[in-house]
Design a protein around this motif. Sequence first.
Motif, PDB file in Angstrom:
ATOM      1  N   TYR A 249       0.730  -1.332  -0.014  1.00  0.00           N
ATOM      2  CA  TYR A 249      -0.196  -0.051  -0.036  1.00  0.00           C
ATOM      3  C   TYR A 249       0.559   1.161   0.243  1.00  0.00           C
ATOM      4  CZ  TYR A 249      -3.855  -2.298   0.891  1.00  0.00           C
ATOM      5  OH  TYR A 249      -5.369  -2.773   1.088  1.00  0.00           O
ATOM      6  N   THR A 257      -2.626   2.579  -5.163  1.00  0.00           N
ATOM      7  CA  THR A 257      -3.194   2.208  -3.681  1.00  0.00           C
ATOM      8  C   THR A 257      -4.433   2.917  -3.199  1.00  0.00           C
ATOM      9  OG1 THR A 257      -0.938   3.483  -3.201  1.00  0.00           O
ATOM     10  CG2 THR A 257      -2.894   2.634  -1.379  1.00  0.00           C
ATOM     11  N   LYS A 313       0.457   7.400   5.333  1.00  0.00           N
ATOM     12  CA  LYS A 313      -0.146   6.373   5.150  1.00  0.00           C
ATOM     13  C   LYS A 313      -0.423   4.949   5.129  1.00  0.00           C
ATOM     14  CE  LYS A 313       0.338   5.204  -0.315  1.00  0.00           C
ATOM     15  NZ  LYS A 313       0.965   5.602  -1.757  1.00  0.00           N
ATOM     16  N   ALA A 317      -3.433   2.307   6.277  1.00  0.00           N
ATOM     17  CA  ALA A 317      -3.416   0.576   5.401  1.00  0.00           C
ATOM     18  C   ALA A 317      -3.248  -0.388   6.669  1.00  0.00           C
ATOM     19  CB  ALA A 317      -1.741   0.269   5.171  1.00  0.00           C
TER      20      ALA A 317
END
Lengths: 506, 100, 622, 481
Positions: A249, A257, A313, A317
Amino acid sequence: MNSTGFPLLSLIVFLPLLGAVLVLLLGRRSHAGIRAVALAVTLIVLGLSLAAAALFRPAEAGIQLAEQAPWIPSLGISYRLGVDGFSLFLLPLTALLFVIAVLASWKPVGSDEASRSAVQSYFFWLLLLETGVLGVFAALDLVLFYVFWEAMLIPMYFLIGRWGGERRAYATMKFFIYTMAGSALMLVAILALGYFAYQSTGAWTFDWQTLRELKLAWPAPLWLFAMFGLAFAVKVPVFPFHTWLPDAYVEAPTPVTVLLAGVLSKMGVYGFVRFGLQLFPEGLRAAAPWLAVLAIIGILYASLSALMQKDVKRVIAYSSVAHLSLVVLGVVVANAQSLAGVVMQMVSHGIYVAALFLIVGMLEERRGTRLIAEFGGLWKPAPLLGVCFLIAMLGAVGLPGLNGFVGEFLILVGVFQGVRVYAVLAALGMILGAWYMLWTFQRIMQGPVEARSAGAADMRGMDLLVMVPLLVLIIVLGVFPNLILVPAGATINALVSQAAAVAWLP
Amino acid sequence: MDAIRYLLILSAVLFSIGAAGVLIRRNALVIFMCIEIMLNAVNLTFIALSRQLQSLDGQIFVFMVMAVAAAEVAIGLGIIVSIFRHKPTTDVDDVSLLKG
Amino acid sequence: MLAYAWLMLLFPLLGVLINAFFGRRIGKRAVSWVACSAIGLSFLVALGVLMGTAGSTGVEQPLFTWISAGSFHVEFSLLLDPLSALMAAVVTGVSFLIHIYSIGYMAEDPRYARYFTYLNLFVFAMLILVLANNYLMMYVGWEGVGLCSYLLIGFWFERKAAADAGKKAFIVNRVGDMGFALGIMLIFAMFGTLQFSEVFRRAPGILGPAAVTAITLLLFVGATGKSAQIPLYIWLPDAMEGPTPVSALIHAATMVTAGVYMVARNHVLFDMAPTTAAVVASIGAATAFFAATMALVEKDLKRILAYSTISQLGYMFLAVGVGAYAAGMFHLTTHAFFKALLFLAAGSVMHAMAGEINIQKLGGLREKLPRTYAVFAVGAAALAGVPLFSGFFSKDEILWRAFLHSPVLWLVGLGTAFLTAVYIFRALFVTFWGETRAEKKLWEHAHEAPAVMSIPMLILAVLAVIGGYIGLPRLSLVEGYLEPVLHAEHAAEAGATEWVLLAVSALIALGGIALAYYLYVVRPAVPANLSKQFAPLYTLLSRKYYVDEFYMAVVVEPLRQVGRFIAELFDPRVVDGAVNGLARLAGVCGEGLGTLQNGRVRSYALSILVGVVIILGYFLLR
Amino acid sequence: MNIADVQIVSILPQTLLLAAALVVFLADLVWKDRKGIGLLALAGVLATFVATVVMLAGPGVPTFQHMAAADRFALVISLVMSAAAVLAVLVSLDYIVRVDLPAGEYYGLLLLAASGMMFLGAATHLMTLFLSLEILSIALYALAGIRTTDIRAGEAALKYFLLGAFASAFLLYGMALLYGATGTTSLAGIAAAVPSVQTDPMLIAGLALLLIGFAFKVAAVPFHMWTPDVYQGAPSSVTAFMSVGAKAAGFAALVRVLVAVFPTLYAWWVWPVGVLAVLTMTWGNLAALAQGNVKRMLAYSSIAHAGYILVGVAAGEAGVSGVLFYLMAYALMNIGAFAVLIALERAEEDAAGVELERMRGLFHRRPWLAAAMTVFMFSLAGMPPLAGFFGKLYVFSAAVRSGLLVLAIIGVINSVISAYYYLRVVARMALAAPAEEAEPARCPALTIGTGIAAVGTVLLGIYPTWLLNLVQGTLAVLFGG
């Protein structure tokens, strides 16, 4: 061919493939043309998938819009497509997110000059991926399903590997090998299932509907379910098979993504229902306690992990892991509420997580970093970005009135009906979810304005174009979840009665 | 009746000697000769069996084997010579560039 | 009028939409017009509904089907009965005044439109909470107001403290909400429906004592979160980081009382669960006392009011815990008036003093801010329970009912009343009397608030005075009005006992004021000495009993440590390490096999021979 | 014997190849144009291909004196072989000029070897079996060492030759024992006699030795040790051809002997074959993981693929068609992969094969070449929808059908391991920045060959039915009536 005589699903599934070929035929330099083709194709697919949803007769539980053609008759493998209330909305969701992904790729994607200029191959793989994903959701022959399931890895490999971040080579290899390893045994299970069909009917078949009627002697359903389940567990992913996910991801470019989290993660859940619950209810039942425990561990583990991540991120995730673990729990419990919640949440999660990752992409674009510590007070220079982040985050946190709530709550209600302790533990995820999300939001958007963020640009143009449809859906589906729940109702009822037939939970 | 058994045992022993020679000897030519011993041991078997079975097939086979062996000699020597041109040795252990 | 009740929701929603999308373009004036007229119209509708529902046991107005998943069927539908109508009227009325006040208070803020958007959104969510005809819809409003609270506390998000406080409020509320949610799930599991009317109708037949206790306790957990009761009150003092009108509206008058409203709404269930009722009453009483002690030493004027709110909410829970739902609602109403008033007055002080809020840096303000001083004094008197002010009647109603229930609870309540009088008059005296301790520049700059701010304060002051008369023990308007919903058994006719109690509490309040006067006006040195003499106690109080630290150490830090362990060690090393280890193992095997391939033809021949021996052996020995 | 009874038509493809080989040898004496000779050879193999196709489409033909059959099995093997030969000649046309190989010998031996392979596939008699095996082996020994300028080619040839002869001796011994046990050298005769002499140690030992002999040819562990060295040392075009052809021929013979001649002893040979399969695929894959040289990696990969095919063999009757399909798929993708290596190979420094690092950024320099390589790599890894996937699907389904679920499971796990090293090649081509390297060779024939292989790999994946129909039920006519 289906009752309308028009191969609508085939068209939906293979139009992107056609688009991919078209993209190849265009000149390598005609970037605008390539983008236009990609956008047109994905938009048409979206339109067609909405048409499919409109043609769907909600009152019927079975497979609709079915298509069938011989493919490899000597092995009993045929080309079969169809949707029911469970998979119906995954097609428009997929189609929508691909439109979004194409739009999000309007600016060149990639971390170096070479990849940024490789527009043609980027869209080629993207469109190919769309065929793969749509095929997975529509295929009703097990081998065909497996073909789509695996084939999808190839475009994904390139999309992450060529257009990804710094550690893309590692991430993409891990993603590929890990998911391939997960689904390896599924192939054997499919073959074994075909053979069982051969034993009982004298002909090999991989037709999902025929195989459903197969009476398997215990413990075959358990083993088969385990082999299938591993593939799905890796794809979702279920703890402890999740470690490919943060890498993939994080390293994937934003549009990819978005697809990974929005659509591909649904494939695992879809598999659990379509090929777990519906093919081997006894197997799923026997595995249910284990799976439920893994799912609950997944919720808490991923939430706690998300709490302490340094990269925004990665936070999203891990949050995705937690949310999907809850969905798996809903599948495991398999009663009317939890399955309705699963249907709802699959679509909802796809939407809000896509929005979140898009926002992460915009953050990265503005600041060139994803480290939370590097941000602060961004809401001031970029108010729209802040609001969009806020709405998407609240959708993810499960605020009532937004789409994340309905699915989450229905699943919890269902789980509560089944095993109350599970529901209590899973509900802890609600608190942790609010914690890590709000904390992340705070550190990025709130607080003193970080010096380097002061001049950050707000959202405009394309940024808004990709974000607004998602935010509108977050709200609309939160207020009118029946848009999804009603058409899926008959199918869910059928699923529930099937689960109940094997004496599910107390 | 026992003659055939002796012959078979003899050929088996010959075959084993040849095989052992392949393993023990380092000279390419000698190794090849050991293989020839093995082939001839088989020939002996064929002939013995042919006689036992009163069938000509075995003897025809032997002719074929001899022809093939001759062809192998030709090609084998050619290869050894070709190596010798690069490296004046017939020790097989000396040609081990390719490995791993 | 009832048929148009949905307009009550529509107006604030329209306000939200208009100000959200066009707020930055249409100018501050238009924004305030939109926002205030939305709430004003909503208030008018609420008044209409209030009149329309008089004597009714409730009308349900379905708007649309929200969720239908099998047997899980939830309508989006309004329940109009005296209880919801009263609450809606209070909410919209107070909101309207505070909206007006905000025009002045927020005039200089660059995020003016956003502020009013949030405020309208809050009213919208609060009305959903109030008008819900089922648990889930109530939950929607419940979380919705929590969201607005989060947004408004953190409105000045550039300040870390504000952002922190908003987050804290949301998360702590989430803890309570989880209890509420589980309660809803349990209700659904028991009844198969979430509609209030159905649940209440069937409850006696379905629920056993254990089940009803569990349900009510879970609901009450939700209430402790939203209404800042022990153990989840910790967010409310921090919530004062928000703009002061917000504190007045959300964190005093309306949202925080939602818990009380919820318990009242569920009185059928709570009546069936004596254990829970006892828990509610005890927690209410304990919170009331506990928060009052902390208010005694607090230096921040708004925080004093916040503790006071917690304390007064405790009163309300004490009331509903002893079955005096109408009394609780009555106090809720009067409290809404006088506490909003106090906050607005505090806001007016801040407005005058450039945001200074530490009472030790104020003082003597009655000279500069006579109007503010007057309304603050009215509010303080109402809060302290000075006879003939509104708080006096509602508080006495509660104390009396508590006394009937349990003298211990009454005693705690009485003690709290005393402390209340002390701390609020301490605040009054220190802020407005004596010599000023403010910086010179600030002092000179100090000015009375504009009309747009003072008129709402005046209206509230009037309400804080007369609001009590609607619930006079003899008149009992509130109780009578709510009668169709709450079926409150009329407690024994007010006799001699009640009059005695009334007198006692009046004396207690006056005594408290007198003490405050002595300590902070007559002998200002005494408090400082006292705090030195009882230093440990003082520290304990001023550090708020170390509850925040306790939670930090016992809940937050351990979880973060676990999270860090997972994120930095366990996940990458153990879980992922196993995966990578497996891959590495394969690689090592491959290299091992490579060394077997040593390039020597004779070892290859050996390998063949070994194979021959094994295979021959297998075939011959089989 | 009447000449009309000779039925030369039954061995038409083989004969055509032999004839072509002779023509090439003769032409070489007078014609020094290496390309021309190559085209001549191409004409020969194309003719063979056409003849095979025509024979497949036409009515069945009787056996060639009971020595060789032209049954569907043999013809499909011929098809694989001639397809492999066509591709091999195509990729050689430019290559042998580049690395300076003698055209006459090269093409002649290639055709000769191809003919031997086809004979092996058709052989129904121990004598033809042995002779065709030797024809192909001897031709390949010579081909492996044809690049006399490089000692590594000589080393490869020597190793192949010595070990090949060594293994042949065992095979031959096994034939002798079979002859002794059954009194006949015709496969049909042996098959007829087997039920009556089942447990005769001589028969059993003969079977075992035959198995060993073919196991050597197909490079099954532990008889595989020569493979990496020979494949690496031989010229790439030769490696391409022999990794496919010799393997296919060996499997053809193995299947015919085990499945057709010894079906009654299935319980005896299924376990050794199964164990060989497991060892072979696992060893091949694990060892390939550690390779940095693509050519050598492909050598180990070919060992692994022999393992997968052995799974099909172990499945017995059920696996025959799977084995044939796999061989065809393997021929396309493996020769294709070598074709790409050939394009990259430079005469001097790459004599021992192209290093992995040389593949860097190929996608940027030659996208279509890299795309083709990607197709081959993914197909070799068994990714759908490519030919390699259906090959595996077919053999594994046969294994499942025969109750060998374990083999299927080990097989799919091996596929996953293999994906790692195939992907590494793709990663170097697609994900790494291009190295400053000379342009890979451009040659129409090579491009055509690579293209055919790539398109074939894809088509065989998307629509495998035509080939599946062809290989279906070949067993029924394994002796050609």
